[in-house]
Design an enzyme around this catalytic site. Structure first.
Site, mmCIF file in Angstrom:
data_model
loop_
_atom_site.group_PDB
_atom_site.id
_atom_site.type_symbol
_atom_site.label_atom_id
_atom_site.label_comp_id
_atom_site.label_asym_id
_atom_site.label_seq_id
_atom_site.Cartn_x
_atom_site.Cartn_y
_atom_site.Cartn_z
ATOM 1 N N GLY A 204 0.931 -1.248 0.014
ATOM 2 C CA GLY A 204 0.028 0.061 -0.020
ATOM 3 C C GLY A 204 1.019 1.344 -0.013
ATOM 4 N NE ARG B 275 -2.058 -4.483 -0.608
ATOM 5 C CZ ARG B 275 -1.506 -4.077 0.468
ATOM 6 N NH1 ARG B 275 -0.480 -4.501 0.998
ATOM 7 N NH2 ARG B 275 -2.111 -2.886 1.075
ATOM 8 C CG ASP C 217 3.370 -9.946 3.548
ATOM 9 O OD1 ASP C 217 3.757 -10.732 4.479
ATOM 10 O OD2 ASP C 217 2.234 -9.945 2.978
ATOM 11 C CE LYS D 291 4.484 0.069 2.539
ATOM 12 N NZ LYS D 291 3.555 -0.599 1.634
HETATM 13 P P1 FBP Z 1 0.743 -1.814 3.668
HETATM 14 O O1 FBP Z 1 0.742 -2.974 4.796
HETATM 15 O O2 FBP Z 1 0.961 -2.527 2.492
HETATM 16 O O3 FBP Z 1 1.462 -0.695 3.935
HETATM 17 O O4 FBP Z 1 -0.909 -1.418 3.749
HETATM 18 C C1 FBP Z 1 -1.774 -1.190 4.562
HETATM 19 C C2 FBP Z 1 -2.931 -0.909 4.312
HETATM 20 O O5 FBP Z 1 -2.867 0.726 4.227
HETATM 21 C C3 FBP Z 1 -3.726 -1.202 5.237
HETATM 22 O O6 FBP Z 1 -3.885 -0.271 6.476
HETATM 23 C C4 FBP Z 1 -5.130 -1.562 4.485
HETATM 24 O O7 FBP Z 1 -5.982 -2.154 5.240
HETATM 25 C C5 FBP Z 1 -4.486 -1.870 3.238
HETATM 26 O O8 FBP Z 1 -3.496 -1.330 2.908
HETATM 27 C C6 FBP Z 1 -5.723 -1.632 2.227
HETATM 28 O O9 FBP Z 1 -4.892 -2.089 0.939
HETATM 29 P P2 FBP Z 1 -5.253 -2.110 -0.720
HETATM 30 O O10 FBP Z 1 -4.809 -0.907 -1.382
HETATM 31 O O11 FBP Z 1 -5.151 -3.451 -0.886
HETATM 32 O O12 FBP Z 1 -6.826 -1.845 -0.609
#
Ligand code: FBP
Length: 577
Positions: free
Chosen positions: A100, A164, A195, A221
């Site tokens: 994200g 992802r 991850d 990050k």
């Molecule tokens: P990361 O762990 O990759 O930084 O992402 C966190 C996040 O922002 C979460 O808080 C949220 O649930 C998720 O990404 C949502 O991701 P997506 O962009 O796949 O909807």
């Protein structure tokens, strides 16, 4: 009035804010100013990251070519001393964004580009488009200072995009090596969360095992703040995202205090941990902030949680207050014991009968089927949930086919359960108030904000640290910057072996090495401070107006650190609350 005519302002492709913000020069530790003059020293990992017994043995077995880095310890970059790294000639570094978005990503890249391009002539930086999948596909772009000019101190991950996707199978690892070799890269910098950094460790091990000369370097990050340890005090992006949410929650608090007719339920991003909710609570002092880790520690059922919230609402109604603000962490549903058990069963059934379940025509058929398969307890929990929530649990799946927890509207679930609980209380004369409500979900609104000064400085320093590690050919290290509670000049840039941050989880397919998510520490100073204050917040209207992020102006407004970081690092005394 404005010196720029209106028509010219509209014709400009960037706003006045973007232009002014791009001019901000990040502050950084002095030793990172000139890559060629950075000194290096080593120190031990200390007791905090000590892996022992079976975990250590398993990791040594899974990472035969990189586990020895845990003995080598931490690489510290210093102002004085010898020359950094073994690289004398030109350096070629690749960069990829993963997971994200988080405010500051572009500044990491800017830091890498500045440091590398200041080195030997012929040095260059290559970006990969679209996350790890872009590495496998070899989708590249040359990143020079001009390419990143308009992305300096800018939010978003749009310079390169993100995803992802993962480099995890033997085939993908081999493809990745081929791409990196063809490009003649010295290092690949992977900017991501737990991850992505787990993946970085696996890739580093693979490359070492096949004799590759490419070094893999991770950068921490995530807005969620759940990648933390003795060396990672916080992740970049957390500060900016929470400040956006805190501003919005503050505005909502002002609204509730003005209209005095609604309880606002605000669900805040943070899939696994409640760090965002905790920090927003510290900044805004809401009526109530739920902390998922506390719910789990108390083994609170959904019914008990609803009763606890209802008691606050009832007590406030006694004072004539039928309004307030309640914060709900996104991941809470998985911390409620019976919900966790239900979700585990649902995931198990979906995995075992996926094709059949997908062949069923809609929600009614799927829920009947599930109810037959679920255990008695889980079936009871499932049936007692509002239909919309049942639907979300069954129909929304993440890319792995599991229940998509982040899409479950827990704030609406709580509202529905509270409405019926309070109706009952009223009919029995135990509640005389009115229950008006609004619901909100805050997440995407903050993930791509322009980074605060703190994140802009921190992310840029991480980029320069990653470049220093690349020059040192430090395969399997994460770039970290410590002492973040102090002024930038006292920050300590270092490299920590990724494998030292790992543990081993037993999953269905055998042992899996992972960098574990860090949850809110209920014994830590930040939670303790919050726990001490919250009774006052529940009774009174102690709402604190945190205001919008300040990018320009006096230092006490622009140069702040997250309150939880200040409390956890002991810098709380010096912080401008
Ligand atoms: P990361 O762990 O990759 O930084 O992402 C966190 C996040 O922002 C979460 O808080 C949220 O649930 C998720 O990404 C949502 O991701 P997506 O962009 O796949 O909807």
């Amino acid at each position: 009035m404005s010196a720029v005519p209106l028509e010219t302002q509209f014709a400009m492709t960037i706003s006045a804010f973007q232009k002014a913000r791009a001019a901000y020069r990040p502050k950084l530790p002095g030793c990172l100013e000139q890559l060629g003059q950075v000194g290096v020293s080593y120190s031990g990992l200390g007791s905090e990251l000590k892996q022992e017994g079976q975990v250590a043995a398993k990791l040594a077995q899974l990472f035969p070519h990189t586990y020895h880095l845990t003995d080598k310890g931490v690489i510290n970059f210093t102002a004085a001393g010898g020359q950094v790294g073994s690289q004398n000639g030109p350096l070629h570094v690749g960069v990829v964004l993963s997971g994200g978005p988080a405010p500051g990503g572009h500044n990491v890249i800017w830091g890498v580009v500045d440091a590398v391009m200041n080195g030997a002539s012929g040095s260059r930086v290559t970006g990969f488009y679209g996350g790890p999948a872009g590495v496998l596909a070899g989708r590249t772009v040359n990143l020079d200072p001009r390419a990143i000019e308009s992305y300096r101190n800018a939010g978003g991950f749009d310079l390169l995009g993100t995803s992802r996707s993962k480099i995890d199978t033997p085939e993908k690892l081999a493809t990745c090596k081929r791409v990196l070799d063809d490009l003649k890269l010295d290092a690949l910098v992977i900017i991501g969360g737990d991850d992505s950094n787990t993946n970085a460790a696996v890739l580093a091990e693979y490359l070492a095992s096949v004799g590759s000369q490419v070094a893999v370097i991770g950068v921490p990050k995530t807005i969620d703040g759940d990648l933390q340890n003795a060396f990672v005090e916080t992740t970049f992006g957390f500060d900016s995202a929470v400040r956006v949410y805190a501003e919005l929650v503050s505005n909502i608090s002002k609204d509730t205090l003005s209209g005095r007719k609604y309880y606002h339920f605000v669900r805040l991003m943070g899939r696994a941990a409640s760090h965002i909710t905790m920090e927003v609570a510290l900044q805004t002092q809401p009526t109530l902030a739920l902390v998922a880790e506390e719910v789990a520690a108390k083994r609170q059922t959904l019914g008990a949680l609803v009763e606890e919230i209802a008691n606050v609402i009832k007590a406030r109604a006694e004072q004539g207050k039928n309004y307030g603000v309640i914060l709900v962490p996104e991941g809470i549903i998985e911390f409620i014991p019976e919900m966790r058990a239900l979700i585990e069963e649902l995931n198990g059934i979906i995995a075992a009968h996926k094709e059949y379940i997908d062949s069923l025509s809609g929600f009614t058929e799927q829920s009947e089927y599930m109810n037959r398969k679920l255990s008695r307890d889980a079936s009871y929990t499932f049936s007692s949930l509002p239909i919309d929530i049942q639907r979300q649990l069954l129909m929304d799946r993440d890319p792995h086919g599991n229940v998509a927890l982040s899409r479950v509207e827990t704030e609406k679930l709580l509202i529905e359960l509270l409405s019926s609980h309070l109706r009952e209380e009223k009919s029995e004369g135990r509640y005389k108030g009115t229950f008006g409500y609004q619901h909100h979900f805050l997440g995407y609104e903050g993930r791509c904000a322009a980074p605060t000064n703190f994140d802009a400085n921190y992310a840029y320093s991480l980029g320069r640290t990653a470049a220093a590690l690349a020059a040192s050919k430090a395969n399997g290290y994460m770039a970290v910057v410590r002492n973040l509670g102090l002024s930038e000049g006292s920050w300590q840039p270092s490299g920590v072996p990724l494998v030292a941050m790992m543990t081993v989880e037993e999953r269905g397919k055998g042992p899996r090495p992972v960098i574990k998510k860090t949850l809110v520490n209920l014994d830590g100073p930040a939670f303790k401070y919050f726990a001490k204050q919250r009774t006052e917040w529940q009774r009174g209207d102690e709402f604190r107006y945190s205001g919008p992020i300040q990018y320009f102006g006096p230092s006490e407004l622009t140069d702040r650190v997250p309150l939880s970081l200040a409390l956890e690092t002991g810098a709380g005394e010096d912080v401008n609350w």
